[in-house]
Design an enzyme around this catalytic site. Structure first.
Site, mmCIF file in Angstrom:
data_model
loop_
_atom_site.group_PDB
_atom_site.id
_atom_site.type_symbol
_atom_site.label_atom_id
_atom_site.label_comp_id
_atom_site.label_asym_id
_atom_site.label_seq_id
_atom_site.Cartn_x
_atom_site.Cartn_y
_atom_site.Cartn_z
ATOM 1 N N LYS A 250 -24.591 -6.857 -24.273
ATOM 2 C CA LYS A 250 -24.857 -6.198 -22.993
ATOM 3 C C LYS A 250 -25.932 -6.976 -22.235
ATOM 4 C CE LYS A 250 -25.478 -1.609 -21.027
ATOM 5 N NZ LYS A 250 -25.337 -0.164 -21.280
ATOM 6 N N GLU B 93 -21.512 15.607 -22.913
ATOM 7 C CA GLU B 93 -22.228 16.746 -22.329
ATOM 8 C C GLU B 93 -21.805 18.078 -22.929
ATOM 9 O OE1 GLU B 93 -22.501 13.335 -19.556
ATOM 10 O OE2 GLU B 93 -20.869 14.252 -20.698
ATOM 11 N N ARG C 128 -18.709 18.082 -16.624
ATOM 12 C CA ARG C 128 -18.122 17.604 -17.878
ATOM 13 C C ARG C 128 -18.304 18.607 -19.014
ATOM 14 N NH1 ARG C 128 -17.053 12.424 -18.932
ATOM 15 N NH2 ARG C 128 -18.252 12.420 -20.874
#
Length: 587
Positions: free
Chosen positions: A254, A335, A363
């Site tokens: 990343k 979530e 969500r």
């Protein structure tokens, strides 16, 4: 923009295929430089985009988009995809000025199949494409023979829908490719038992028998050097046109190619405009203390039976994780898990504070309703970033009020200042029912003492007559601006801070019927199903002694998708400037 001789010659994936394989590393370097140059000026998702450059180049080199369909999870890592699919001119512009969205967009290109900005959806979406392809082929459409590729990763595997999609994909029995981009990160470092197994797969070059993908019925291959375009081309060629579901697990870095992003990938997941040479912000942001962090840090210190829960979005940084490791839980980008777990924590006598951005609340809607509010457990949901903004349509913060304000048992508060926010946090800490607080931008620090919080009771900020202004949360400041203009026209309005989104102060509202002719409700959110509609409904059947009903003016956002529209444009569109509000009331 940097000089990019290879990239500038590519207007579509067919142009890419004209390059020799050994030119792809040089192309990847040009793309990476282009992305860094653009995002250093406008900000954006730095780490995700830099880490998947080579994989994207290899995908478009091997497959034939848009016939072969590539579906991007979250899609905040799709910059390279856009540069290779005819959008270089758009990419150079700001989104609000006709430039590319930071996410895939069906209005931009036939190479984008979905508008996607939330995580863990790609396998399910791509699975639907694959099922439709198979049905069409069975019906005699021999052209329905495309490859379907889901790009999963950057923490997406921590969301439950990813596993639901993989479970179904494992039984498809036809061409289906999952490119799993394993950069060892989510937004912040990954959390959860799954990641130990992924780590073992990396260390064994994919040979560990502890393989979640195989357990779900998928074939599996591993590529250690996921930032090697040549190696990825070879791997993808092996599985192109495969006749069964397979996961290609690639190990990437990343933030690759930008020193600052490689060294601190969590803080460089998304970043504001910066100087490439130093990594410093071009414009310093407000360095005032974060009131949420300040309160929660103090609360965890004094109360060992309190805990903070987040869902893969480190809005509180790493401070709480480092200072209170046993009282800080990051469940990953899940979530629903965060809400349900918080309800369980509260049910067993510990106070949870779940911190989530407004855009991610939906969500977990089912868990908020059933697992939390139906059970009346005293957890607290702190919602950040609610309100009208210039965000992408996938990241709007307009919907939390219509969603949450109609759920039984929930008490939802809207502070008008930082001081009132702190007072509300103290109040919810001891309440025996579900609570939520909407901490929006634009709050003042607040002056003087904050009146005690009493369930369902509003606060009169200014006594007046004829017109009452109800300013919800951060829009109380807008109500005060409107008051100044009304006073210049000889009207001293009443100003009300409602404090509660879910509970109307019916006694106070009823007292306005005889002394006022109009009520204006100002809310930083969507009008349809919102707070103002609740007040309008209250007054609808309450005539005064002369038989007249108060006029109720509702000011807020329309029900529409807005994608990167400047905030000032939206305020004008919704008639939310003080002058427009006055004209709306008096006109």
């Amino acid at each position: 923009m940097p000089t990019t001789p290879l990239l500038s010659a590519i207007q579509n994936p067919d142009d890419l295929k004209k390059l020799a394989v050994n030119q792809l590393p040089a192309l990847s370097a040009e793309i990476r430089e282009t992305i860094i140059d653009k995002l250093s000026k406008v900000g954006g998702h730095i780490g995700p985009n830099l880490g998947i450059v080579e994989a994207t180049v290899a995908l478009h080199y091997v497959f034939d988009s848009p016939k072969d369909k590539i579906v991007w999870d979250v899609s905040h890592q799709s910059n390279t995809h856009k540069l290779l699919t005819g959008r270089q001119a758009q990419f150079a512009k700001f989104h609000a000025e006709g430039g590319c969205s930071g996410f895939t967009s069906i209005s931009e290109s036939p190479h984008d199949f979905f508008n996607v900005g939330h995580t863990s959806t790609a396998v399910s979406l791509a699975g639907g494409l694959a099922k439709a392809r198979d049905l069409k082929f069975r019906a005699g459409d021999t052209s329905a023979n495309e490859n379907i590729i889901a790009v999963l990763g950057d923490g997406s595997l921590s969301g439950g829908e990813a596993f639901e999609g993989l479970n179904v994909a494992g039984a498809l029995g036809s061409n289906f490719i999952v490119l799993f981009n394993d950069n060892e990160m989510s937004i912040d470092p990954n959390h959860g038992g799954l990641y130990g197994s992924l780590n073992l797969l990396r260390h064994t070059q994919g040979g560990s028998p502890n393989n979640i993908f195989k357990a779900l019925g998928l074939d599996y291959k591993y590529v250690e050097h996921g930032n090697d375009a040549v190696a990825l081309v070879a791997a993808l060629r092996e599985i192109k046109d495969i006749d069964h579901p397979i996961v290609l697990h690639i190990h990437t870095k990343k933030g690759k190619g930008l020193k600052w992003a490689e060294e601190d990938p969590a803080h460089w997941h998304y970043h504001n405009p910066f100087d490439v040479a130093t990594g410093k912000l071009l414009k310093q942001t407000n360095s005032a203390p974060d009131p949420t962090l300040e309160y929660l840090s103090a609360e965890l210190t004094k109360n060992s039976k309190a805990v903070v829960v987040v869902a893969g979005t480190p809005m509180l940084g790493t401070v709480l994780q480092q200072s209170h490791p046993h009282q800080y839980i990051d469940v990953g980008i899940a979530e629903g898990e965060a809400v349900a777990m918080s309800s369980g924590i509260a049910k067993n006598g510990v106070k949870p504070y779940l911190v989530v951005a407004s855009t991610f609340v939906q969500r977990a809607y089912d868990q908020i309703m059933q697992d939390w509010c139906l059970n009346n457990t005293p957890a607290t949901l702190i919602i950040l970033g609610g309100g009208i903004s210039s965000a992408d349509h996938t990241h709007a913060g307009l919907y939390d009020i219509p969603m949450l304000s109609n759920i039984p048992n929930l008490v939802y508060l809207a502070p008008t200042s930082v001081k009132e926010y702190q007072k509300m946090l103290e109040w919810v800490a001891v309440q025996p029912f579900p609570t939520a607080i909407r901490f929006s931008g634009g709050l003042t620090e607040g002056e003087g003492e904050v009146a005690p919080i009493e369930l369902g009771k509003s606060q009169i900020v200014q006594n007046g007559s004829e017109v009452a202004l109800v300013g919800l949360g951060n829009f109380l400041g807008k109500a005060k601006e409107v008051s100044v203009l009304l006073q210049s026209r000889g009207i001293l309005p009443t100003i009300i801070n409602p404090r509660f989104i879910t509970h109307l102060d019916t006694e106070l509202l009823a007292s306005l019927v005889e002394t006022h002719s109009a009520v204006a409700v100002l809310e930083d959110g969507m009008l349809s199903g919102g707070f103002a509609e609740h007040i309008a409904r209250f007054f609808a059947d309450k005539p005064n002694s002369n038989g007249k009903i108060l006029r109720v003016h509702c000011f807020g956002a329309k029900k529409e998708w807005t994608d990167g529209v400047p905030y000032s444009t939206l305020i004008n569109r919704y008639h939310l400037n003080a002058e427009q509000i006055v004209e709306g009331i008096l006109g």
